[in-house]
Write a protein that holds these residues in place. Sequence first.
Motif: not given
Length: 568
Positions: A123-135, A498-503, A509-518
């Motif tokens: 839900s945020d670009i600062s949260n990188t998450g993990t590698i999706q093995w299928k992708l 950017y527009k984040a997918w945040n449930p 389901p509109s995407r939340e618009e957020k400013l990029y971190p510095g």
Amino acid sequence: MAQASGMDPLVDIEDERPKWDNKLQYLLSCIGFAVGLGNIWRFPYLCQTHGGGLGCFSVSFLVSLYYNTVLLWVLWFFLNSFQDPLPWSTCPLDLNRTGFVQECQSSGTVSYFWYRQTLNITSDISNTGTIQWKLFLCLVACWTTVYLCVIRGIESTGKVIYFTALFPYLVLTIFLIRGLTLPGATEGLTYLFTPNMKILQNPRVWLDAATQIFFSLSLAFGGHIAFASYNPPRNNCEKDAVIIALVNSMTSLYASITIFSIMGFKASNDYGRCLDRNILSLINEFDFPEFSISRDEYQSVLMYLNATQAERVARLPLKTCHLEDFLDKSASGPGLAFIVFTEAVLHMPGAPVWSVLFFGMLFTLGLSSMFGNMEGVITPLLDMGILPKGIPKEAMTGVACLICFLSAICFTLQSGSYWLEIFDSFAASLNLIIFAFMEVVGVIHVYGIKRFCDDIEWMTGRRPSLYWQVTWRVVSPMLLFGIFLSYIVLLAQTPPSYKAWNPQYEHFPSREEKLYPGWVQVICVILSFLPSLWIPGVALAQLLSQYRQRWRETHLESGLKLQESRGC
């Protein structure tokens, strides 16, 4: 560029280079490079929204990462298209994943499959998450395919291009014939060809149109220069340029007609379902017999009930249903292919077949574009003698593909979609404008338009007309400089977001618009200017090299004079 005299050295150099098997192979390679994913989803999206050298090497490298990341998504959807029923047609039924079930029901099955099951997006670009093995496995498959196709340069890509360049036109034609027979196709085409004069007054429309041509024609990437270098010196380059530009523009229009005929069907289908929900509400509230109200009768029945029983009607959860509103719903870039168009395909009879055709077409489009991008990376390495000549071309190509693959792993993270949007927005646009401006100014005003026209006359047998000379000397530089200034002003006025997918977003389901971190904004600035820095960097290196050469010659001459004076 060849001169009208003293051509023997160039002919000798030409004999050492690979050559196209025939002219059609060259034209198909250029068309395949120019006609890409931007023609299929970026041009229709804009219609819907608005009613040198190492530098090119850098841009080609960055754009290669972008294109191949999109290819891995296409491959993933292509593989899933063989499943019947399609996996994006139903919500999960696992009771232990209640939150996800609610997310699916709120956003729709296709959006849920794209954002949650395919990307598993954060839900945020600062949260990188993990590698999706299928992708990740799809990324491996894509770069392996690209390597096998470009392993020997045009000697291998020239064989594959017959399929990758022509297959998309076959699929587009099939979709066009099918789309024109679907209900709502007429409304979609009417929407496409009806101009909105108010929107045309917005300067952003013209800026988008100008930058689109760079993506559409793949200008200033270096791929066209690399492909053209394998032609014989005496080649009608003017005719080639006109053919490629016309085919590219006609393809954008052809693809838009196809896409909007399908989009009209989707909008008509969504509009009908909206009416059906409202009709069901009226039937339940007023105890009308089942199927007693048709879609055509809905408006007249609603007007009558509003006049007679307005209070009861006002309590009903009726939605506003207008066909134009559904046609106005747009999705940029990958969203058009992976969400909007996919949802339209779901409602077509024989959905799996249409899905396989569509994503197969996208894969071949991206693959043919990758040929030009990789040629723009590998050809400078070979021609500039950066690497030892003893290294086999297959090994050099493998190393280049491996570096690209390792650099693209970040896009398989859960936040990878956000980073892809950054590459799409900042890695190429400004750099391509700068490169094109420098190329025009360098050739016409530094190399000289007279010498350039002499070269064209030697190659084609006729001198460029006054139209071309005025365009190269005045019109093109002014337009490019104007686009550059407009783009800078736009970036300065609009903070990058950017527009984040945040449930958890209240308007989901509109995407939340957020400013990029510095720190992300710093990366955006670096991507916007890093490739262009090669221009002053290489110029400075050349000046220092010439200065050192002159210094050595001066000291050598002084030493010789000193020895002569001592000898005397």
